[in-house]
Write a protein that holds these residues in place. Structure first.
Motif, PDB file in Angstrom:
ATOM      1  N   TYR A  18      13.104  99.086  90.362  1.00 52.71           N
ATOM      2  CA  TYR A  18      13.350  99.687  91.676  1.00 52.71           C
ATOM      3  C   TYR A  18      12.931 101.142  91.506  1.00 52.71           C
ATOM      4  CZ  TYR A  18      16.280  95.602  92.673  1.00 52.71           C
ATOM      5  OH  TYR A  18      16.737  94.331  92.871  1.00 52.71           O
ATOM      6  N   ARG A  21      13.078 102.889  87.921  1.00 53.76           N
ATOM      7  CA  ARG A  21      14.166 102.328  87.127  1.00 53.76           C
ATOM      8  C   ARG A  21      13.991 100.834  86.901  1.00 53.76           C
ATOM      9  NH1 ARG A  21      19.382 100.934  88.298  1.00 53.76           N
ATOM     10  NH2 ARG A  21      20.428 100.908  86.321  1.00 53.76           N
ATOM     11  N   ALA A  23      15.694  97.663  86.616  1.00 51.86           N
ATOM     12  CA  ALA A  23      17.003  97.029  86.843  1.00 51.86           C
ATOM     13  C   ALA A  23      17.146  95.801  85.950  1.00 51.86           C
ATOM     14  CB  ALA A  23      17.160  96.637  88.300  1.00 51.86           C
ATOM     15  N   PRO A  42      28.545  93.697  83.456  1.00 48.69           N
ATOM     16  CA  PRO A  42      29.309  94.531  84.391  1.00 48.69           C
ATOM     17  C   PRO A  42      28.546  94.756  85.700  1.00 48.69           C
ATOM     18  CG  PRO A  42      28.349  95.882  82.650  1.00 48.69           C
ATOM     19  CD  PRO A  42      28.010  94.449  82.321  1.00 48.69           C
ATOM     20  N   ASN A  43      29.166  95.409  86.664  1.00 43.78           N
ATOM     21  CA  ASN A  43      28.500  95.732  87.929  1.00 43.78           C
ATOM     22  C   ASN A  43      27.224  96.520  87.641  1.00 43.78           C
ATOM     23  OD1 ASN A  43      31.715  96.227  89.252  1.00 43.78           O
ATOM     24  ND2 ASN A  43      30.322  94.650  89.902  1.00 43.78           N
ATOM     25  N   GLY A  44      26.172  96.144  88.344  1.00 40.51           N
ATOM     26  CA  GLY A  44      24.918  96.892  88.224  1.00 40.51           C
ATOM     27  C   GLY A  44      24.100  96.543  86.994  1.00 40.51           C
ATOM     28  N   ALA A  45      24.500  95.493  86.238  1.00 42.46           N
ATOM     29  CA  ALA A  45      23.797  95.152  84.990  1.00 42.46           C
ATOM     30  C   ALA A  45      22.427  94.531  85.243  1.00 42.46           C
ATOM     31  CB  ALA A  45      24.644  94.183  84.166  1.00 42.46           C
ATOM     32  N   GLY A  46      22.232  93.960  86.440  1.00 41.92           N
ATOM     33  CA  GLY A  46      20.947  93.309  86.739  1.00 41.92           C
ATOM     34  C   GLY A  46      21.069  91.808  86.967  1.00 41.92           C
ATOM     35  N   LYS A  47      22.283  91.319  87.154  1.00 40.09           N
ATOM     36  CA  LYS A  47      22.505  89.870  87.300  1.00 40.09           C
ATOM     37  C   LYS A  47      21.899  89.337  88.606  1.00 40.09           C
ATOM     38  CE  LYS A  47      27.020  90.306  87.055  1.00 40.09           C
ATOM     39  NZ  LYS A  47      27.138  91.780  86.981  1.00 40.09           N
ATOM     40  N   SER A  48      22.255  89.984  89.725  1.00 38.76           N
ATOM     41  CA  SER A  48      21.760  89.488  91.023  1.00 38.76           C
ATOM     42  C   SER A  48      20.244  89.613  91.097  1.00 38.76           C
ATOM     43  CB  SER A  48      22.376  90.293  92.172  1.00 38.76           C
ATOM     44  OG  SER A  48      23.756  90.120  92.192  1.00 38.76           O
ATOM     45  N   THR A  49      19.710  90.688  90.558  1.00 36.70           N
ATOM     46  CA  THR A  49      18.256  90.878  90.583  1.00 36.70           C
ATOM     47  C   THR A  49      17.578  89.738  89.820  1.00 36.70           C
ATOM     48  OG1 THR A  49      18.595  93.258  90.715  1.00 36.70           O
ATOM     49  CG2 THR A  49      16.414  92.518  90.027  1.00 36.70           C
ATOM     50  N   ARG A  52      17.693  86.654  91.983  1.00 35.12           N
ATOM     51  CA  ARG A  52      16.726  86.760  93.091  1.00 35.12           C
ATOM     52  C   ARG A  52      15.319  86.412  92.608  1.00 35.12           C
ATOM     53  NH1 ARG A  52      19.024  92.213  94.335  1.00 35.12           N
ATOM     54  NH2 ARG A  52      21.003  91.678  95.279  1.00 35.12           N
ATOM     55  N   GLU A  88      24.757  86.067  96.258  1.00 36.34           N
ATOM     56  CA  GLU A  88      25.999  86.851  96.324  1.00 36.34           C
ATOM     57  C   GLU A  88      26.356  87.227  97.762  1.00 36.34           C
ATOM     58  OE1 GLU A  88      25.862  90.609  94.276  1.00 36.34           O
ATOM     59  OE2 GLU A  88      27.968  90.470  93.722  1.00 36.34           O
ATOM     60  N   GLU A 165      27.823  85.164  91.204  1.00 40.16           N
ATOM     61  CA  GLU A 165      29.247  85.552  91.297  1.00 40.16           C
ATOM     62  C   GLU A 165      30.016  84.549  92.171  1.00 40.16           C
ATOM     63  OE1 GLU A 165      30.767  88.157  89.824  1.00 40.16           O
ATOM     64  OE2 GLU A 165      29.170  89.549  89.275  1.00 40.16           O
TER      65      GLU A 165
HETATM   66  P1  ATP Z   1      26.912  93.472  90.745  1.00 43.96           P
HETATM   67  O1  ATP Z   1      27.847  92.669  89.907  1.00 43.96           O
HETATM   68  O2  ATP Z   1      27.482  94.793  91.159  1.00 43.96           O
HETATM   69  O3  ATP Z   1      26.292  92.716  91.881  1.00 43.96           O
HETATM   70  P2  ATP Z   1      24.479  93.107  89.232  1.00 43.96           P
HETATM   71  O4  ATP Z   1      24.622  92.915  87.771  1.00 43.96           O
HETATM   72  O5  ATP Z   1      24.246  91.897  90.057  1.00 43.96           O
HETATM   73  O6  ATP Z   1      25.724  93.923  89.767  1.00 43.96           O
HETATM   74  P3  ATP Z   1      22.091  94.146  90.477  1.00 43.96           P
HETATM   75  O7  ATP Z   1      22.620  93.954  91.867  1.00 43.96           O
HETATM   76  O8  ATP Z   1      21.025  93.244  90.024  1.00 43.96           O
HETATM   77  O9  ATP Z   1      23.288  94.137  89.416  1.00 43.96           O
HETATM   78  O10 ATP Z   1      21.612  95.669  90.372  1.00 43.96           O
HETATM   79  C1  ATP Z   1      21.024  96.182  89.183  1.00 43.96           C
HETATM   80  C2  ATP Z   1      20.665  97.630  89.440  1.00 43.96           C
HETATM   81  O11 ATP Z   1      19.623  97.712  90.408  1.00 43.96           O
HETATM   82  C3  ATP Z   1      21.812  98.462  89.988  1.00 43.96           C
HETATM   83  O12 ATP Z   1      21.728  99.762  89.460  1.00 43.96           O
HETATM   84  C4  ATP Z   1      21.538  98.483  91.483  1.00 43.96           C
HETATM   85  O13 ATP Z   1      22.043  99.659  92.058  1.00 43.96           O
HETATM   86  C5  ATP Z   1      20.022  98.453  91.536  1.00 43.96           C
HETATM   87  N1  ATP Z   1      19.531  97.759  92.746  1.00 43.96           N
HETATM   88  C6  ATP Z   1      19.823  96.495  93.119  1.00 43.96           C
HETATM   89  N2  ATP Z   1      19.169  96.151  94.252  1.00 43.96           N
HETATM   90  C7  ATP Z   1      18.434  97.237  94.600  1.00 43.96           C
HETATM   91  C8  ATP Z   1      17.532  97.534  95.676  1.00 43.96           C
HETATM   92  N3  ATP Z   1      17.243  96.606  96.608  1.00 43.96           N
HETATM   93  N4  ATP Z   1      16.965  98.754  95.707  1.00 43.96           N
HETATM   94  C9  ATP Z   1      17.215  99.689  94.766  1.00 43.96           C
HETATM   95  N5  ATP Z   1      18.060  99.489  93.724  1.00 43.96           N
HETATM   96  C10 ATP Z   1      18.653  98.285  93.634  1.00 43.96           C
END
Ligand code: ATP
Length: 327
Positions: A18, A21, A23, A42-49, A52, A88, A165
């Motif tokens: 992104y 950065r 992710a 943890p939150n923001g680790a990159g799981k949802s990305t 996707r 999610e 999640e």
């Molecule tokens: P959570 O448990 O909080 O959902 P996660 O492990 O699923 O966290 P992601 O949602 O994949 O983490 O996000 C990974 C990183 O990428 C985070 O720092 C988030 O802020 C960033 N991020 C996610 N989606 C976007 C986006 N569309 N644009 C910019 N940054 C993004």
């Protein structure tokens, strides 16, 4: 048909940026057919990305992924035919009833009326939603909505289920219902499950293997049991005394060097050989007339593993040498 032994999900150098950065940063892993596999972080680790990218909702910036034998960028439609997804941020159709939501999903997958009625009834039963067929989506609690989302994802009987999640923020009954069905689908139908979670117990109890992701990088992939055994030194002894006030120095052979956590009526001490140390504590206590109320040994928890591995990964990113980790 997918050949046995071939990974049903495979990521190679999978990366998503992104801006500047990363992710998700050069992630490699393979999931075998019939596995329940967790991405724990943890939150923001990159799981949802990661989810996707694997489910074709977002293209990777670098690297590749195959799902059910199909490259998710080259053959996204073919890959999607094999998967069910609960993202999610997903939601049910608020104006449709429970039954209409499930039937709509069946129609979208071109499942015949008879089959979708049978399967829909079966799924509502499994998720404890029978009797609520006529309730509108908007009237459902968060837990019931999530159960309905799972019914919708399962109506087409996918070979692979992606759950982002799945139980976050849900009540205990919904968590149980969802875990039960995941186990059942896996056992009875051989469904492969890829789920993300920040809940360590969920990963440890439900999954055959766990990948720990931190700051976009995979730092370990193994069975929950093997992950625990990587940090055997985190075994500990908890000792509680009948009369509080006993200090570690009273009963430990080398109290100054020991890692000790004080408790109200005793302490917890970490040890590589907890059995031997427990004996020492018992002998020293008896010699001094100190009465022990309880003495227990504990194996490392997955939480210990997670904390240790993620702190080592952080140290590595700051230039401190670390042991090689399975990934
Ligand atoms: P959570 O448990 O909080 O959902 P996660 O492990 O699923 O966290 P992601 O949602 O994949 O983490 O996000 C990974 C990183 O990428 C985070 O720092 C988030 O802020 C960033 N991020 C996610 N989606 C976007 C986006 N569309 N644009 C910019 N940054 C993004």
């Amino acid at each position: 048909m997918i050949a046995t032994g071939t990974p049903i999900i495979e990521a190679r150098g999978l990366t998503r940026c992104y801006g500047k950065r990363r992710a998700v940063d050069r992630v490699n892993f393979a999931v075998a057919q019939g596995e329940v596999f967790a991405f724990l972080g943890p939150n923001g680790a990159g799981k949802s990305t990661t989810v996707r990218m694997l489910t074709g909702y977002m293209p990777p910036s670098e690297g590749s992924a195959r799902v059910a034998g199909f490259d998710v960028v080259v053959d996204p439609v073919a890959a999607r035919e094999h998967i069910g997804v609960v993202p999610e941020e997903a939601n049910v159709y608020a104006d449709l009833t429970v039954w209409q939501n499930v039937m709509l999903m069946g129609e979208l997958h071109a499942i015949g009326r008879r089959r979708r009625t049978e399967r829909g009834t079966e799924l509502l039963g499994l998720f404890g939603l029978l009797g609520r067929e006529k309730q509108r989506g908007r009237a459902l609690s968060k837990g019931l909505r999530q159960r309905l989302m799972l019914c919708m994802a399962l109506i087409a009987d996918p070979e692979i289920l992606f759950l982002d999640e799945p139980t976050s923020g849900l009540d205990v009954a919904s968590v149980h219902a969802i875990h039960d069905v995941i186990r059942r689908m896996n056992r009875e139908r051989g469904t492969t499950v890829f789920l993300t979670t920040h809940n360590i117990e969920e990963a440890g109890d439900l999954c055959h293997r766990v990948a720990i992701i931190n700051q976009g990088q995979l730092v370990a992939v193994d069975t929950p049991q093997a992950l625990r055994s990587t940090i055997e030194s985190r075994r500990s002894i908890e000792v509680r005394f009948v009369v509080p006030g006993v200090t570690p120095g009273d009963v430990l052979p080398d109290a100054a060097a020991a890692e000790v956590v004080p408790l109200v009526d005793g302490f917890r001490v970490f040890a590589a050989e907890p059995g031997r140390l427990a004996q020492e504590i018992a002998i020293r206590s008896a010699a001094k007339g100190i009465r022990i109320a309880a003495l227990n040994t504990f194996a490392p928890t997955l939480e210990d593993v997670f904390l240790q591995i993620t702190s080592r990964a952080i140290a590595a990113s700051k230039g401190t040498p670390v042991d090689a980790l399975t990934a």
